[in-house]
Design an enzyme around this catalytic site. Structure first.
Site, PDB file in Angstrom:
ATOM      1  N   CYS A   1       0.860  -1.092   0.084  1.00  0.00           N
ATOM      2  CA  CYS A   1       0.007   0.062   0.100  1.00  0.00           C
ATOM      3  C   CYS A   1       0.788   1.215   0.089  1.00  0.00           C
ATOM      4  O   CYS A   1       0.336   2.414  -0.146  1.00  0.00           O
ATOM      5  CB  CYS A   1      -0.684   0.035   1.233  1.00  0.00           C
ATOM      6  SG  CYS A   1      -1.973  -1.481   1.360  1.00  0.00           S
TER       7      CYS A   1
ATOM      8  N   CYS B   1     -13.154   0.595   8.456  1.00  0.00           N
ATOM      9  CA  CYS B   1     -12.235  -0.118   7.389  1.00  0.00           C
ATOM     10  C   CYS B   1     -12.228   0.896   6.123  1.00  0.00           C
ATOM     11  O   CYS B   1     -13.259   1.560   5.953  1.00  0.00           O
ATOM     12  CB  CYS B   1     -12.741  -1.257   6.897  1.00  0.00           C
ATOM     13  SG  CYS B   1     -12.968  -2.497   8.159  1.00  0.00           S
ATOM     14  N   SER B   2     -11.182   1.125   5.528  1.00  0.00           N
ATOM     15  CA  SER B   2     -10.891   1.622   4.145  1.00  0.00           C
ATOM     16  C   SER B   2     -11.542   0.414   3.243  1.00  0.00           C
ATOM     17  O   SER B   2     -11.510  -0.741   3.497  1.00  0.00           O
ATOM     18  CB  SER B   2      -9.445   1.637   3.799  1.00  0.00           C
ATOM     19  OG  SER B   2      -8.718   0.724   3.801  1.00  0.00           O
TER      20      SER B   2
ATOM     21  N   HIS C   1      -9.438   3.895  -1.065  1.00  0.00           N
ATOM     22  CA  HIS C   1      -7.680   3.181  -1.146  1.00  0.00           C
ATOM     23  C   HIS C   1      -7.476   2.294  -2.404  1.00  0.00           C
ATOM     24  O   HIS C   1      -7.438   1.031  -1.957  1.00  0.00           O
ATOM     25  CB  HIS C   1      -7.767   2.514   0.158  1.00  0.00           C
ATOM     26  CG  HIS C   1      -6.504   2.178   0.545  1.00  0.00           C
ATOM     27  ND1 HIS C   1      -5.307   2.661   0.126  1.00  0.00           N
ATOM     28  CD2 HIS C   1      -5.992   1.050   1.424  1.00  0.00           C
ATOM     29  CE1 HIS C   1      -4.229   2.041   0.625  1.00  0.00           C
ATOM     30  NE2 HIS C   1      -4.645   1.176   1.523  1.00  0.00           N
TER      31      HIS C   1
HETATM   32  N1  COA Z   1     -16.796   1.704   4.214  1.00  0.00           N
HETATM   33  C1  COA Z   1     -18.223   1.745   4.502  1.00  0.00           C
HETATM   34  N2  COA Z   1     -18.985   1.133   3.541  1.00  0.00           N
HETATM   35  C2  COA Z   1     -18.125   0.124   2.698  1.00  0.00           C
HETATM   36  C3  COA Z   1     -16.828  -0.220   2.862  1.00  0.00           C
HETATM   37  C4  COA Z   1     -16.043   0.626   3.823  1.00  0.00           C
HETATM   38  N3  COA Z   1     -14.947   0.208   3.908  1.00  0.00           N
HETATM   39  N4  COA Z   1     -16.716  -1.362   2.103  1.00  0.00           N
HETATM   40  C5  COA Z   1     -17.989  -1.696   1.547  1.00  0.00           C
HETATM   41  N5  COA Z   1     -18.920  -0.957   1.852  1.00  0.00           N
HETATM   42  C6  COA Z   1     -20.250  -1.005   1.557  1.00  0.00           C
HETATM   43  C7  COA Z   1     -20.446  -1.112   0.180  1.00  0.00           C
HETATM   44  O1  COA Z   1     -20.504   0.090  -0.721  1.00  0.00           O
HETATM   45  C8  COA Z   1     -21.608  -1.798  -0.041  1.00  0.00           C
HETATM   46  O2  COA Z   1     -22.708  -1.021   0.131  1.00  0.00           O
HETATM   47  P1  COA Z   1     -24.137  -1.127  -0.580  1.00  0.00           P
HETATM   48  O3  COA Z   1     -24.603  -2.561  -0.011  1.00  0.00           O
HETATM   49  O4  COA Z   1     -24.868   0.005  -0.014  1.00  0.00           O
HETATM   50  O5  COA Z   1     -23.939  -0.980  -1.992  1.00  0.00           O
HETATM   51  C9  COA Z   1     -21.659  -2.833   1.123  1.00  0.00           C
HETATM   52  O6  COA Z   1     -20.705  -2.280   2.053  1.00  0.00           O
HETATM   53  C10 COA Z   1     -21.167  -4.267   0.901  1.00  0.00           C
HETATM   54  O7  COA Z   1     -19.718  -4.062   0.189  1.00  0.00           O
HETATM   55  P2  COA Z   1     -19.058  -5.233  -0.129  1.00  0.00           P
HETATM   56  O8  COA Z   1     -18.017  -4.800  -0.948  1.00  0.00           O
HETATM   57  O9  COA Z   1     -19.684  -6.512  -0.339  1.00  0.00           O
HETATM   58  O10 COA Z   1     -18.217  -5.268   1.103  1.00  0.00           O
HETATM   59  P3  COA Z   1     -17.390  -6.628   1.661  1.00  0.00           P
HETATM   60  O11 COA Z   1     -18.059  -6.858   2.770  1.00  0.00           O
HETATM   61  O12 COA Z   1     -16.911  -7.639   0.800  1.00  0.00           O
HETATM   62  O13 COA Z   1     -16.037  -5.882   2.188  1.00  0.00           O
HETATM   63  C11 COA Z   1     -14.453  -4.819   3.729  1.00  0.00           C
HETATM   64  C12 COA Z   1     -15.730  -4.833   3.225  1.00  0.00           C
HETATM   65  C13 COA Z   1     -14.312  -3.977   4.860  1.00  0.00           C
HETATM   66  C14 COA Z   1     -14.171  -6.436   4.407  1.00  0.00           C
HETATM   67  C15 COA Z   1     -13.547  -4.521   2.638  1.00  0.00           C
HETATM   68  O14 COA Z   1     -13.806  -3.364   2.280  1.00  0.00           O
HETATM   69  C16 COA Z   1     -11.944  -4.650   3.098  1.00  0.00           C
HETATM   70  O15 COA Z   1     -11.488  -5.620   3.041  1.00  0.00           O
HETATM   71  N6  COA Z   1     -11.432  -3.423   3.430  1.00  0.00           N
HETATM   72  C17 COA Z   1     -10.164  -3.387   4.088  1.00  0.00           C
HETATM   73  C18 COA Z   1      -9.098  -3.219   2.586  1.00  0.00           C
HETATM   74  C19 COA Z   1      -7.700  -3.391   3.113  1.00  0.00           C
HETATM   75  O16 COA Z   1      -7.452  -4.395   3.814  1.00  0.00           O
HETATM   76  N7  COA Z   1      -6.872  -2.663   2.387  1.00  0.00           N
HETATM   77  C20 COA Z   1      -5.661  -2.637   2.666  1.00  0.00           C
HETATM   78  C21 COA Z   1      -5.180  -2.093   3.971  1.00  0.00           C
HETATM   79  S1  COA Z   1      -3.292  -1.997   4.366  1.00  0.00           S
END
Ligand code: COA
Length: 387
Positions: free
Chosen positions: A87, A210-211, A336
């Site tokens: 990242c 979470c991002s 991100h």
């Molecule tokens: N904040 C707010 N809303 C979020 C979000 C977040 N971080 N991530 C997803 N959403 C929302 C989506 O817009 C979607 O909304 P909708 O149903 O109204 O369209 C809903 O949540 C589901 O989205 P989805 O893509 O299915 O989420 P997910 O459960 O598969 O993933 C996380 C969510 C948090 C697990 C994923 O975003 C993640 O792994 N984030 C961390 C990324 C990371 O590790 N980056 C590197 C860091 S060093």
């Protein structure tokens, strides 16, 4: 060494960009940056592209040449180099470009970052991201990034006075800023309740801690300061470029709630620039999770350990606070796209220092800082920019 300036910037909007391919994202950001700088393709001496995992996300490697080709630069045969540090790929791409210009090896250099993460299912993207930790000692036993940062949050909350509401306030603030940023993935304001009642991801971190998973690209054009006014009336000087590394695994760290690489890179940047925290008008920190912003504020020296929660809650890090943090909306709300984030941070600081940040403008901003983290802190890049 020569002084270096940013003479142009460009950024795509961030989000789930189904209508843009990986290469289109880069070309869009690159054209915006070149137009902003008034630079033509044939004037470019070097190109550095931050990208973490195009091999996993879009099954494409050899990114440097691909990007140069689709940017229309193949016939100019410019040196085009991919930079990878998870990242922190964008932050390191910027640093490599700064070094190239400062050394006198190259004059007009593009530093960019790009990632297209939403072409695979979210489970696959979480697994690709886990490659930024230690696959043998962390990934294979199920430690995802939300899981690793949840361990940091748990340790931190056991040792320091951080309430669940104070942690949530990081996300509330960043969504407030993101709502005022036209490139942000999430442009809605949220409340403490939105965070605390969102679904649990890895205790104590919830969805809004979470991002997100994001597509996007950003690019900036650099030149020697002595030539910058050939291109722009508002060159932004690179006052310091610093980098540090640490153990790749969290369990090998001296203290998992302090990112020693952030401490080291921050100190190096302040020493190189002769500045201190009180000189900084705004800072873009790597808030991949809300707890990461809390740690970053402290590890960069903006307050003592254990104070960032209260500081955030009292508004010191808000747009109109003592030290505005993540005016772009940060990784949390702006999004991100991992390889692009470090360059987007520079894009935001340049907009602020030029007075072009619109509704999120920090009045009178003259010096800004960026802080970009790879993994759980195994690589950190810190830059200071000024008018
Ligand atoms: N904040 C707010 N809303 C979020 C979000 C977040 N971080 N991530 C997803 N959403 C929302 C989506 O817009 C979607 O909304 P909708 O149903 O109204 O369209 C809903 O949540 C589901 O989205 P989805 O893509 O299915 O989420 P997910 O459960 O598969 O993933 C996380 C969510 C948090 C697990 C994923 O975003 C993640 O792994 N984030 C961390 C990324 C990371 O590790 N980056 C590197 C860091 S060093």
């Amino acid at each position: 060494m020569r002084d270096v300036a940013v003479i142009g910037t460009g950024c795509t909007t961030f989000g789930e960009k189904w209508n843009s391919s990986f290469r289109n994202l880069f070309v869009e950001a690159g054209i915006l940056a070149l137009e902003d700088a008034g630079v033509a393709g044939e004037q470019i001496d070097g190109l550095y592209v931050g990208n973490m995992s195009a091999g996993r996300f879009v099954e494409q490697e050899h990114i440097g040449a691909l990007i140069a080709d689709y940017a229309g630069l193949a016939s100019h045969h410019i040196p085009a180099t991919r930079v990878e540090a998870a990242c922190a790929s964008g932050g390191l791409s910027f640093r490599q470009a700064v070094i190239a210009v400062a050394s006198g090896m190259e004059d007009i250099v593009v530093a960019a970052g790009v990632e297209k993460m939403t072409d695979v299912a979210s489970g696959a993207s979480v697994d690709a991201l886990a490659g930024a930790a230690d696959r043998e000692w962390e990934g294979f036993v199920g430690a995802t990034f939300p899981g690793l940062y949840a361990m940091i949050a748990t340790d931190y909350m056991n040792r320091y006075p951080l309430t669940r509401e104070q942690l949530a306030q990081v996300a509330v603030k960043n969504h407030y800023n993101g709502a005022r940023n036209p490139i942000a993935q999430f442009r809605q304001e949220i409340s403490i309740d939105t965070v605390i009642k969102s679904s649990l991801v890895a205790d104590p971190l919830r969805l809004f801690d979470c991002s997100p998973i994001t597509d996007g690209a950003a690019a900036v054009v650099l030149a020697p300061l002595e030539r910058a006014r050939e291109f722009t009336d508002t060159p932004i000087k690179v006052l310091a470029s610093a980098q540090a590394s640490d153990t790749i695994t969290l369990h090998d760290r001296r203290d998992i709630s302090t990112l020693d690489a952030t401490v080291a890179a921050g100190r190096r940047a302040f020493a190189a620039s002769g500045l201190s925290t009180t000189d900084i008008d705004l800072v873009e920190v790597h808030d991949c999770f809300t707890i990461a912003e809390i740690c970053a504020i402290e590890d960069l020296g903006f307050c003592r350990k254990g104070e960032a929660g209260r500081m955030t809650w009292e508004g010191a890090t808000a747009l109109n606070g003592d030290i505005p943090v993540n005016t772009s909306g940060g990784l949390k709300a702006c999004g991100h796209p991992v390889g692009a984030t470090g360059i987007k941070q520079v894009f935001e600081v340049v907009q602020q220092l030029r007075g072009e940040a619109g509704k999120r403008q920090v009045e009178g901003a003259e010096i800004g800082m960026t802080h970009n983290v790879g993994g759980t802190g195994a690589t950190v890049a810190v830059h200071i920019l000024g008018v």
